[in-house]
Design an enzyme around this catalytic site. Sequence first.
Site, PDB file in Angstrom:
ATOM      1  N   GLU A  81      -6.358   2.444  -2.013  1.00 45.04           N
ATOM      2  CA  GLU A  81      -5.859   1.694  -3.159  1.00 45.04           C
ATOM      3  C   GLU A  81      -6.582   2.186  -4.405  1.00 45.04           C
ATOM      4  OE1 GLU A  81      -3.460   0.425  -4.927  1.00 45.04           O
ATOM      5  OE2 GLU A  81      -3.117  -0.799  -3.150  1.00 45.04           O
ATOM      6  N   CYS A 120       0.832  -1.186   0.000  1.00 43.38           N
ATOM      7  CA  CYS A 120       0.000   0.000   0.000  1.00 43.38           C
ATOM      8  C   CYS A 120       0.878   1.251   0.000  1.00 43.38           C
ATOM      9  CB  CYS A 120      -0.927   0.004   1.208  1.00 43.38           C
ATOM     10  SG  CYS A 120      -0.126   0.155   2.815  1.00 43.38           S
TER      11      CYS A 120
END
Length: 350
Positions: free
Chosen positions: A141, A2
């Site tokens: 995301e 991430c």
Amino acid sequence: MCGRTACTLGPDEVCRSCSVRTVGKDGKKQYQAPQWRDHPGDHTYRPSTNIAPTRYTPVMISEHHVRGVKRENEGSELPSQCIIQPMLWGLIPPFYKGENATGHGYSTTNCRLEDIEEKKSYKPSLVKGQRCVVLCDGFYEWQSTKGNKNKQPYFIHAPQPEGVKIWDRSTWDVKGVWSEEEGWKGPKLLKMAGIFSIWMSAEGGEVMSYSVVTKASEGKFTSLHHRVPAILNTDQEVQDWLDFGHVNYRTALSHLAKGQPDLEWYPVSTQVNNSRNQEPELNHPIDLDKKPPQSASSQLMSNWLKMGSGRVKKEEKSGNIKEKEVKKENGKDDEVKEENVKEEPGSSDK
């Protein structure tokens, strides 16, 4: 993956959200919150809805990594207490000898579970037992399964207690949200497995930094992205990951490889694409079917095009011109700035 997180709780709230039920010498059961420790030097944690690498964020580690820690609940049933403190996001390789903590040039935001043992940046941390738990409300995301243009950001978080909205503080910030008898009733934080290092500057300043462990995603999350952080779902999983004295790193890594995290997500504004944006509403859900309001510059361009189109039609009708093509241009303010979106920081670890 991430490459952006959110953590909006203050230090005391972060600690209380990680409370664990313990049993004292007297047999009394109560919830115990980890201690907060400030990072050495002037490196503080600031709550934010849009946290990018090189920021300092809350990380949980075993007390055995910190000298001079006084246990608040000596004799509890837990073999080890935890400490929470800010660390720099982006692990500083142990071999780095530069002057600036972030000047090493390596992409260490994330480390891949599949080859973490093979990387000279990460292997020393594993051998030393420098395992940590990265704490956050959730992470962002950008959907990578529908092409590279105009990627839509999503906010991913843990399933929340009934009535608690992770983006709405008013749903949980009330009297009695935490007590030693009942523990924490506020938002459930994500606990991501990570590793950390301790780097000393030429002046003797200490900087603790970390990398998030990621793995291949499975199940429904693959519709959003092909990788996912290694999430620790239970208190026991957290304890096993941190307890390097009883669980060796190969066993701990094998535990991370099993199963998939229970996650939920929703779309958010593309304003999060730029890490400079720090508005408190960035982690709020949006309706993808509802067209966002047009910016002032785009509205001006739209009006200009409509006026121009009207003039052309009128001139064509009167025979003043034979042919003229009108091309509609998209206002730049409405475009997603892809340079601010990093699909998977840590490209060297893909």
